[in-house]
Design a protein around this motif. Sequence first.
Motif, PDB file in Angstrom:
ATOM      1  N   THR A  18      54.457  39.465  46.079  1.00  0.00           N
ATOM      2  CA  THR A  18      53.577  39.391  45.061  1.00  0.00           C
ATOM      3  C   THR A  18      52.122  40.036  45.013  1.00  0.00           C
ATOM      4  O   THR A  18      51.843  40.468  46.124  1.00  0.00           O
ATOM      5  CB  THR A  18      53.186  37.859  44.604  1.00  0.00           C
ATOM      6  N   CYS A  20      49.422  38.595  45.597  1.00  0.00           N
ATOM      7  CA  CYS A  20      48.677  38.086  46.542  1.00  0.00           C
ATOM      8  C   CYS A  20      49.194  38.037  47.866  1.00  0.00           C
ATOM      9  O   CYS A  20      48.871  37.086  48.761  1.00  0.00           O
ATOM     10  CB  CYS A  20      48.135  36.702  45.745  1.00  0.00           C
ATOM     11  N   CYS A  38      48.885  33.007  38.746  1.00  0.00           N
ATOM     12  CA  CYS A  38      47.894  33.271  40.069  1.00  0.00           C
ATOM     13  C   CYS A  38      46.952  33.977  39.746  1.00  0.00           C
ATOM     14  O   CYS A  38      47.163  35.089  39.103  1.00  0.00           O
ATOM     15  CB  CYS A  38      49.009  33.397  41.070  1.00  0.00           C
ATOM     16  N   CYS A  41      47.143  37.203  41.829  1.00  0.00           N
ATOM     17  CA  CYS A  41      48.165  38.178  41.175  1.00  0.00           C
ATOM     18  C   CYS A  41      47.602  38.653  39.873  1.00  0.00           C
ATOM     19  O   CYS A  41      48.013  40.063  39.611  1.00  0.00           O
ATOM     20  CB  CYS A  41      49.414  37.443  41.001  1.00  0.00           C
TER      21      CYS A  41
END
Length: 92
Positions: A18, A20, A38, A41
């Motif tokens: 991802t 993050c 998120c 993200c």
Amino acid sequence: MTAATFGIVGDIPARASTGCGLQVPYVMTSTRPDNVTCLACREFAQRRYLELAAYVEQVTRAPGTGIDLRERAARAAEEYLDIARRFAAGQN
Ligand SMILES: [Zn+2]
């Protein structure tokens, strides 16, 4: 029919990184701004789409690039910028 029938299973990784830095099941990921909750993200995706927009405009600015390709690149860049704005929206 299962997904394997369509021959796409081998093309989809089981896990993905991802924005993050997490490793998660691919099916939990999305490139649609509405689905990404998120914050890290969203910021990552926003940056990537801004870079992509700048990239397509830059490469078609080269001498000898046809007007048709430049126009298509400009439209693509607009779409990338729009997606970037949608990732930025919803952040407080
Ligand atoms: Zn994340």
